[in-house]
Design a protein around this motif. Sequence first.
Motif, PDB file in Angstrom:
ATOM      1  N   ARG A  54       4.322  -2.541  -6.637  1.00  0.00           N
ATOM      2  CA  ARG A  54       3.631  -1.330  -6.200  1.00  0.00           C
ATOM      3  C   ARG A  54       2.308  -1.135  -6.934  1.00  0.00           C
ATOM      4  O   ARG A  54       1.390  -0.507  -6.425  1.00  0.00           O
ATOM      5  CB  ARG A  54       4.542  -0.109  -6.399  1.00  0.00           C
ATOM      6  CG  ARG A  54       5.672  -0.095  -5.378  1.00  0.00           C
ATOM      7  CD  ARG A  54       6.585   1.077  -5.589  1.00  0.00           C
ATOM      8  NE  ARG A  54       7.281   0.967  -6.875  1.00  0.00           N
ATOM      9  CZ  ARG A  54       8.200   1.820  -7.294  1.00  0.00           C
ATOM     10  NH1 ARG A  54       8.522   2.854  -6.544  1.00  0.00           N
ATOM     11  NH2 ARG A  54       8.793   1.645  -8.449  1.00  0.00           N
ATOM     12  N   ALA A  55       2.221  -1.718  -8.142  1.00  0.00           N
ATOM     13  CA  ALA A  55       0.965  -1.613  -8.894  1.00  0.00           C
ATOM     14  C   ALA A  55      -0.188  -2.275  -8.150  1.00  0.00           C
ATOM     15  O   ALA A  55      -1.356  -1.942  -8.371  1.00  0.00           O
ATOM     16  CB  ALA A  55       1.128  -2.237 -10.273  1.00  0.00           C
TER      17      ALA A  55
ATOM     18  N   THR B 145      -1.104  -1.497 -15.316  1.00  0.00           N
ATOM     19  CA  THR B 145      -2.372  -1.027 -14.736  1.00  0.00           C
ATOM     20  C   THR B 145      -2.580   0.422 -15.153  1.00  0.00           C
ATOM     21  O   THR B 145      -1.707   1.030 -15.775  1.00  0.00           O
ATOM     22  CB  THR B 145      -2.348  -1.125 -13.202  1.00  0.00           C
ATOM     23  OG1 THR B 145      -1.340  -0.236 -12.707  1.00  0.00           O
ATOM     24  CG2 THR B 145      -2.036  -2.538 -12.740  1.00  0.00           C
ATOM     25  N   GLN B 146      -3.706   0.954 -14.772  1.00  0.00           N
ATOM     26  CA  GLN B 146      -4.040   2.323 -15.191  1.00  0.00           C
ATOM     27  C   GLN B 146      -3.006   3.343 -14.725  1.00  0.00           C
ATOM     28  O   GLN B 146      -2.641   4.250 -15.461  1.00  0.00           O
ATOM     29  CB  GLN B 146      -5.414   2.696 -14.642  1.00  0.00           C
ATOM     30  CG  GLN B 146      -6.539   2.336 -15.630  1.00  0.00           C
ATOM     31  CD  GLN B 146      -7.765   3.152 -15.350  1.00  0.00           C
ATOM     32  OE1 GLN B 146      -8.123   3.345 -14.197  1.00  0.00           O
ATOM     33  NE2 GLN B 146      -8.416   3.638 -16.405  1.00  0.00           N
ATOM     34  N   THR B 147      -2.549   3.174 -13.490  1.00  0.00           N
ATOM     35  CA  THR B 147      -1.605   4.159 -12.956  1.00  0.00           C
ATOM     36  C   THR B 147      -0.149   3.728 -13.151  1.00  0.00           C
ATOM     37  O   THR B 147       0.753   4.508 -12.944  1.00  0.00           O
ATOM     38  CB  THR B 147      -1.837   4.374 -11.449  1.00  0.00           C
ATOM     39  OG1 THR B 147      -1.840   3.089 -10.824  1.00  0.00           O
ATOM     40  CG2 THR B 147      -3.153   5.066 -11.195  1.00  0.00           C
ATOM     41  N   SER B 148       0.040   2.482 -13.535  1.00  0.00           N
ATOM     42  CA  SER B 148       1.409   1.985 -13.660  1.00  0.00           C
ATOM     43  C   SER B 148       1.614   1.528 -15.096  1.00  0.00           C
ATOM     44  O   SER B 148       1.111   0.486 -15.525  1.00  0.00           O
ATOM     45  CB  SER B 148       1.570   0.851 -12.657  1.00  0.00           C
ATOM     46  OG  SER B 148       2.518  -0.056 -13.083  1.00  0.00           O
TER      47      SER B 148
ATOM     48  N   LYS C 239       3.734   1.513  -1.237  1.00  0.00           N
ATOM     49  CA  LYS C 239       4.551   1.502  -2.450  1.00  0.00           C
ATOM     50  C   LYS C 239       6.053   1.357  -2.214  1.00  0.00           C
ATOM     51  O   LYS C 239       6.871   2.027  -2.853  1.00  0.00           O
ATOM     52  CB  LYS C 239       4.250   2.749  -3.282  1.00  0.00           C
ATOM     53  CG  LYS C 239       2.768   2.815  -3.677  1.00  0.00           C
ATOM     54  CD  LYS C 239       2.574   3.639  -4.921  1.00  0.00           C
ATOM     55  CE  LYS C 239       1.195   3.369  -5.505  1.00  0.00           C
ATOM     56  NZ  LYS C 239       1.041   3.882  -6.836  1.00  0.00           N
TER      57      LYS C 239
ATOM     58  N   ALA D 222      -1.020  -1.805  -5.271  1.00  0.00           N
ATOM     59  CA  ALA D 222      -1.683  -0.833  -4.400  1.00  0.00           C
ATOM     60  C   ALA D 222      -2.952  -0.303  -5.061  1.00  0.00           C
ATOM     61  O   ALA D 222      -3.907   0.075  -4.377  1.00  0.00           O
ATOM     62  CB  ALA D 222      -0.735   0.322  -4.086  1.00  0.00           C
ATOM     63  N   GLU D 223      -2.951  -0.271  -6.392  1.00  0.00           N
ATOM     64  CA  GLU D 223      -4.132   0.268  -7.093  1.00  0.00           C
ATOM     65  C   GLU D 223      -4.884  -0.775  -7.903  1.00  0.00           C
ATOM     66  O   GLU D 223      -5.903  -0.467  -8.504  1.00  0.00           O
ATOM     67  CB  GLU D 223      -3.718   1.410  -8.026  1.00  0.00           C
ATOM     68  CG  GLU D 223      -3.605   2.738  -7.308  1.00  0.00           C
ATOM     69  CD  GLU D 223      -2.183   3.282  -7.372  1.00  0.00           C
ATOM     70  OE1 GLU D 223      -1.442   2.842  -8.253  1.00  0.00           O
ATOM     71  OE2 GLU D 223      -1.836   4.116  -6.506  1.00  0.00           O
ATOM     72  N   SER D 224      -4.368  -1.978  -7.954  1.00  0.00           N
ATOM     73  CA  SER D 224      -5.035  -3.023  -8.716  1.00  0.00           C
ATOM     74  C   SER D 224      -5.508  -4.135  -7.780  1.00  0.00           C
ATOM     75  O   SER D 224      -4.718  -4.963  -7.335  1.00  0.00           O
ATOM     76  CB  SER D 224      -4.069  -3.607  -9.759  1.00  0.00           C
ATOM     77  OG  SER D 224      -4.529  -4.871 -10.195  1.00  0.00           O
ATOM     78  N   PRO D 225      -6.815  -4.152  -7.473  1.00  0.00           N
ATOM     79  CA  PRO D 225      -7.322  -5.212  -6.592  1.00  0.00           C
ATOM     80  C   PRO D 225      -7.045  -6.609  -7.146  1.00  0.00           C
ATOM     81  O   PRO D 225      -6.797  -7.533  -6.372  1.00  0.00           O
ATOM     82  CB  PRO D 225      -8.835  -4.929  -6.551  1.00  0.00           C
ATOM     83  CG  PRO D 225      -8.984  -3.491  -6.952  1.00  0.00           C
ATOM     84  CD  PRO D 225      -7.863  -3.201  -7.893  1.00  0.00           C
TER      85      PRO D 225
ATOM     86  N   LYS E 168       0.839  -1.210   0.000  1.00  0.00           N
ATOM     87  CA  LYS E 168       0.000   0.000   0.000  1.00  0.00           C
ATOM     88  C   LYS E 168       0.875   1.261   0.000  1.00  0.00           C
ATOM     89  O   LYS E 168       0.551   2.250  -0.658  1.00  0.00           O
ATOM     90  CB  LYS E 168      -0.894  -0.037   1.245  1.00  0.00           C
ATOM     91  CG  LYS E 168      -2.130   0.829   1.100  1.00  0.00           C
ATOM     92  CD  LYS E 168      -3.033   0.731   2.324  1.00  0.00           C
ATOM     93  CE  LYS E 168      -3.756   2.050   2.525  1.00  0.00           C
ATOM     94  NZ  LYS E 168      -4.044   2.316   3.934  1.00  0.00           N
TER      95      LYS E 168
END
Lengths: 333, 333
Positions: free
Chosen positions: B219-220, B267-270, A238, B222-225, A236
């Motif tokens: 780290r991806a 992912t979208q942010t990564s 990062k 963190a935003e990818s369930p 979380k």
Amino acid sequence: MSSQPPLPLPPWLPPQLSQSQSPTLHALSSSLLPHLLAAISQIGASLRTSHHVALAGSANPFGDDQLNVDVAAENAVRAALAKCPLVVAASSEEDPEEKQVHQTADVTSSDERFSVAFDPLDGSSIIGANWSVGTILGIWKGDTALGKTPSKDQICSVLGVYGPRTTAIVAVRENPQDAGLCFELGLDDSGSSIELVRPDVKLSSPPYKTRYFAPANLRAAAESPAYASLIASFIKEKYTLRYSGGLVPDLGHILTKGHGVYISPVTQTSKAKLRKLYELFPVGLVVECAGGKAVDEDGRDVLEKGVEGCDERGGIIFGNTDEVEKVVKVLLG
Amino acid sequence: MSSQPPLPLPPWLPPQLSQSQSPTLHALSSSLLPHLLAAISQIGASLRTSHHVALAGSANPFGDDQLNVDVAAENAVRAALAKCPLVVAASSEEDPEEKQVHQTADVTSSDERFSVAFDPLDGSSIIGANWSVGTILGIWKGDTALGKTPSKDQICSVLGVYGPRTTAIVAVRENPQDAGLCFELGLDDSGSSIELVRPDVKLSSPPYKTRYFAPANLRAAAESPAYASLIASFIKEKYTLRYSGGLVPDLGHILTKGHGVYISPVTQTSKAKLRKLYELFPVGLVVECAGGKAVDEDGRDVLEKGVEGCDERGGIIFGNTDEVEKVVKVLLG
């Protein structure tokens, strides 16, 4: 008292060590360290040509499979110790019973006699894949490493790192109240050249540019909600994952980046795996001399309590002090 | 048509290759491979003494910091290509514009002309820590690697692995419908000795003794369930974590153990980070020739679609076929 004239100091010593007036550090720097570094060069050179990493047909007394390269590394360190008259006793992960090396108790002051506890080749599981591996050496003042206090009596650690190049990380601390010194040397395969690459290795202070974590024994998180939640929080927040599974390269990464936290927890179903004498104590000294913190599975300084036997094991958390303290809070409450 | 007499085949070729009647494979085996392996030996030797891994004061066109060792590796490969008249074009991660190397279009059959796309030294972030790193070379039939179909036109990959020893992983597949061949060579620093260490590298089939996972870009999660849930399932199912952050050693670990799955999601942010031409295509061929599977971020065979430009990037999931399929199901539904 030694009857020999004092040996000259090697040119690659960092100033803090070459300018020391301590007879112990002089003996260490002029005699023991050069022999051990020569062994590390030799192990590095022998690994270069070991394209057939194979089982040597035996297991060490801990039940680990023993590889041909383990045996070669053990022999190289033993030969180096045999050449150094200041070494009175030694034990290793491959031969974990402390045995006499030289009988010098009557001719040398106990300040200039040493015992050595070592893991000749750490990283058996990854050497086949040609990943970096290491040698771990702990150097103790006096005639034995058993029944002593690591923070006080283990005065030096030497880690050999075998990767694309051969390097050595050396930590020296004569008195537990000192900050200690950690430095990095560059070796060559012939053993003829040693270079002081980083004279003063220190971990960074916050704020950190990039934060790293190395979760050993991650399978333990399947049964430890605390460990699982710690991993989730690293993701979380990062942190960057770097985990080779080799204790020496994993520590080396932290020292190079100036940041990182390594966690090898002990849980009910997952027992302590790392040997205190051959792994945890030398690593602990390096971490502390680099300005970091290393604690055992109970959150206690890993160098606080010694061992009575060669096979005692434990967990470890090490890295930057603030990161270690955060991990201890999550794992131990 | 070549006007030269055919070169002899080197002694370290696996039988499957030395017995082939294909002019393309003969040209590859007798001329291009020996030159590239000599460059890998040379890079390995130069890394041994590179104790000061430092920024070379520039960035490559992708914006990565360029190290002195990157420059040395680039030069070694370029020099090897210059010696091999069958190479007509080349591009690299350090100089990502495909340029002419030799003008042999008029003298050599297009079956015996090659283009090379390479990453001279992959693993810049870990070389400082003395972790294993690698060279990645993709060899394409004909005058260019651009606008081609990797599964059909990229007929060979060579990966140099620089760790305690220098090894090379070679994959060859002349026709997409063939199974292909993957083998491992042991090199020395002088370039004078090459040894066939594993003539036929194949991933294992289930059931597996130990299962490994290598989650890149964690780290991806963190935003990818979906990625977070995949990681949680690896932990729950007690897979062993091994992730060095070097694409070549991470692949090498899977090939050595016969098991593993490497995941570099997009992912979208990564965003996609790995270069198709210099990283994904050569790795994909190695994995497929070793009997595994390699797919892109959409779950499609990574070798299905080529690139029009040198800088196209993507994600990858590779390893044992059943493991890759399980990951695809979790990540892509």
